[in-house]
Design an enzyme around this catalytic site. Structure first.
Site, PDB file in Angstrom:
ATOM      1  N   ILE A   1       0.229  15.672 -12.941  1.00  0.00           N
ATOM      2  CA  ILE A   1      -0.629  14.588 -13.426  1.00  0.00           C
ATOM      3  C   ILE A   1      -2.118  14.870 -13.234  1.00  0.00           C
ATOM      4  O   ILE A   1      -2.962  14.334 -13.954  1.00  0.00           O
ATOM      5  CB  ILE A   1      -0.236  13.260 -12.731  1.00  0.00           C
ATOM      6  CG1 ILE A   1      -0.838  12.060 -13.479  1.00  0.00           C
ATOM      7  CG2 ILE A   1      -0.645  13.261 -11.275  1.00  0.00           C
ATOM      8  CD1 ILE A   1      -0.317  10.718 -12.991  1.00  0.00           C
TER       9      ILE A   1
ATOM     10  N   ASP B   1       4.510  13.149  -3.057  1.00  0.00           N
ATOM     11  CA  ASP B   1       3.640  12.270  -2.272  1.00  0.00           C
ATOM     12  C   ASP B   1       4.510  11.257  -1.526  1.00  0.00           C
ATOM     13  O   ASP B   1       5.270  10.509  -2.142  1.00  0.00           O
ATOM     14  CB  ASP B   1       2.677  11.554  -3.222  1.00  0.00           C
ATOM     15  CG  ASP B   1       1.581  10.795  -2.477  1.00  0.00           C
ATOM     16  OD1 ASP B   1       1.791  10.442  -1.304  1.00  0.00           O
ATOM     17  OD2 ASP B   1       0.514  10.568  -3.079  1.00  0.00           O
TER      18      ASP B   1
END
Length: 293
Positions: free
Chosen positions: A129, A186
């Protein structure tokens, strides 16, 4: 006397110069640095196809592209009749095979690079991303292709800037993939941030959609809580079953996943522990027969 360039301008100048020369040397990571986390719910001005059939894969895997002529027009104009010329639509470029392996959140591309020679007949796609990180992987792959042109290496890997939490079905058809890697995602430690984790009930259903029966989801993290979260969510999903430890450790891709990603190497340097879990996509259940018929 001109002012010294700031870091951002230096990065932009370096990338522009590298690409102007055709990207023949490996990029330097320090010129592509970006914050480690990105909010997947933000508007990232991403470009994505309305359907997988409309995705331009040929630009990512040019060595696997072939031209496919579009059906010729049957109508002729008055000028065509007088000149005797027949106009046809331009050819479109299609791939000779489909992407079958996806690395979600591929980071700086360590796993992609390692998988390329191990899966030489398979198209592997990294999804990332962050803008600068995606550009780094793009330039890295371009340089490796040039440097290994005679051996025809690294032609089977590519990277795409994408938000898989929103648009994964826009890129892949049902049952298209046979492997999905989720490496050191994450952890989003705060409870209010858990909805941003890349593994959830909803997202697991999307993974089940694009993964063919028998396909494998590979997960790895150095965060015990996140490992338990991923195991719990995949175990609770009816489309997946956990792969046994024996089968897991016999899979050569597991060792590559442990050691070839940038995050994996960092964990090794700090003597951290890596938690691995694999999950197999199950066959879809049979629809019950219509007893009223």
């Amino acid at each position: 006397m001109s002012e010294p360039k700031n870091k951002r301008q230096k990065r932009e100048d370096y990338r522009a110069a590298l690409r102007a020369n055709g990207v023949t040397e490996l990029p330097r990571k320090k010129f592509y640095r970006q914050r480690a986390h990105a909010n997947p719910f933000s508007d990232h001005s991403l470009i994505y196809p309305p359907t997988p059939e409309q995705m331009d894969w040929a630009s990512l895997y040019p060595h696997y592209a072939v031209e496919e002529p579009i059906a010729q027009r049957t109508e002729t104009t008055e000028s065509e009749e007088t000149t005797g010329q027949e106009l046809s639509a331009p050819a479109i470029r299609k791939l000779t095979k489909q992407v079958e392996v996806a690395d979600i959140g591929c980071g700086f591309g360590g796993l992609l690079i390692a998988l390329a020679p191990v899966l030489p007949e398979t198209l592997v796609l990294g999804l990332e991303i962050r803008v600068s990180v995606t550009q780094f992987v793009e330039d890295r792959i371009k340089a490796l292709r040039v440097q290994n042109e005679e051996q025809k290496l690294y032609r089977n890997i590519a990277v795409l800037r994408a938000n898989t939490m929103k648009f994964m079905p826009n890129f892949f058809n049902k049952g298209q993939l046979n492997k999905i890697f989720i490496c050191f995602p994450d952890p989003h430690f705060k409870a209010r941030k858990h909805k941003q984790r890349i593994v959830s009930t909803t997202l697991n259903s999307e993974y089940a959609y694009v993964l063919r029966p028998g396909g494998i989801v590979y997960t790895i993290t150095d965060v015990p809580d996140l490992h338990e979260w991923m195991v719990g969510h995949f175990n609770a999903h009816p489309a997946f079953e956990r792969v046994s430890v024996e089968e897991q450790e016999a899979d050569p891709l597991v060792e590559i996943m442990r050691n070839e990603t940038e995050e994996g190497k960092k964990v090794t340097r700090h003597s951290g522990q890596k938690h691995v879990a694999l999950f197999r996509r199950l066959e879809d259940p049979q629809w019950p027969e219509d007893v009223s018929a």
